[in-house]
Design a protein around this motif. Structure first.
Motif, PDB file in Angstrom:
ATOM      1  N   GLN A 128       0.834  -1.200   0.000  1.00  0.00           N
ATOM      2  CA  GLN A 128       0.000   0.000   0.000  1.00  0.00           C
ATOM      3  C   GLN A 128       0.867   1.248   0.000  1.00  0.00           C
ATOM      4  N   TYR A 129       0.334   2.276  -0.661  1.00  0.00           N
ATOM      5  CA  TYR A 129       0.988   3.582  -0.706  1.00  0.00           C
ATOM      6  C   TYR A 129      -0.085   4.596  -0.360  1.00  0.00           C
ATOM      7  N   ILE A 130       0.141   5.408   0.662  1.00  0.00           N
ATOM      8  CA  ILE A 130      -0.810   6.477   0.978  1.00  0.00           C
ATOM      9  C   ILE A 130      -0.056   7.796   1.124  1.00  0.00           C
ATOM     10  N   GLU A 131      -0.746   8.865   0.785  1.00  0.00           N
ATOM     11  CA  GLU A 131      -0.118  10.201   0.818  1.00  0.00           C
ATOM     12  C   GLU A 131      -1.170  11.230   1.255  1.00  0.00           C
ATOM     13  N   GLY A 132      -0.714  12.240   1.992  1.00  0.00           N
ATOM     14  CA  GLY A 132      -1.614  13.281   2.488  1.00  0.00           C
ATOM     15  C   GLY A 132      -0.859  14.142   3.486  1.00  0.00           C
ATOM     16  N   THR A 133      -1.603  14.887   4.310  1.00  0.00           N
ATOM     17  CA  THR A 133      -0.900  15.688   5.318  1.00  0.00           C
ATOM     18  C   THR A 133      -0.254  14.746   6.329  1.00  0.00           C
ATOM     19  N   SER A 134       0.778  15.227   7.003  1.00  0.00           N
ATOM     20  CA  SER A 134       1.454  14.386   7.997  1.00  0.00           C
ATOM     21  C   SER A 134       0.480  13.897   9.053  1.00  0.00           C
ATOM     22  N   ALA A 135      -0.415  14.782   9.488  1.00  0.00           N
ATOM     23  CA  ALA A 135      -1.369  14.402  10.536  1.00  0.00           C
ATOM     24  C   ALA A 135      -2.284  13.276  10.055  1.00  0.00           C
TER      25      ALA A 135
END
Ligand SMILES: Cc1cc2nc3c(=O)[nH]c(=O)nc-3n(C[C@H](O)[C@H](O)[C@H](O)COP(=O)(O)O)c2cc1C
Length: 138
Positions: free
Chosen positions: A51-58
């Protein structure tokens, strides 16, 4: 600043109804990822998840905590983690293309490459995930 997290894990799902159980995961993930403004991709080889996920650090921290304590998989190995300049999966809350034994070799190779060579191995895997997300279902 964006963050990303990518890992490979080993499935603990019963082989009898794996596909249905993964549908359950995806059904929960898409709205939650969307509300967190997380994008990404999930591959399943029949044995492993990638899996690869991306977004804000929080948002990534929050999801990572949930995913790490999920008993439907084990041996979660991080292959990429940290700040990242741009999204790779702009339009996908979670692209999932169904179980694929076809990508199994690529995932296994990426896992070995990454364990041996660090960040280089991940690029092959991300590329595979991008290609699958084009054909996959959201
Ligand atoms: C391989 C795998 C990938 C997952 N990916 C996501 C995801 O991208 N987004 C998500 O919200 N939940 C995902 N989940 C489900 C979470 O682990 C968790 O069950 C769900 O988000 C509910 O969170 P909670 O247990 O903290 O309430 C995934 C689970 C597994 C086993």
């Amino acid at each position: 600043m964006l963050a990303r997290w990518s890992y490979i894990s080993t499935s603990r799902l019963d082989s009898i109804d794996t596909e249905e159980r993964i549908r359950d995961i995806v059904a929960v993930s898409i709205p939650r990822n969307r509300s967190l403004q997380v994008t990404g991709s999930l591959l399943f080889t029949g044995r492993r998840f990638a899996q690869y996920i991306e977004g804000t650090s929080a948002a990534i921290e929050e999801l990572k905590a949930s995913i790490l304590r999920d008993s439907r998989h084990e041996d979660v190995r991080t292959i990429a983690w940290g700040e990242y300049a741009h999204r790779r999966f702009v339009t996908w809350s979670l692209a999932y293309a169904g179980p694929s034994h076809f990508v199994s070799d690529i995932v296994e190779r990426a896992l070995n490459d990454t364990l041996e060579r660090g960040d280089e191995g991940i690029e092959t895997l991300i590329q595979t995930m991008s290609e699958f997300s084009i054909h996959g279902r959201s």
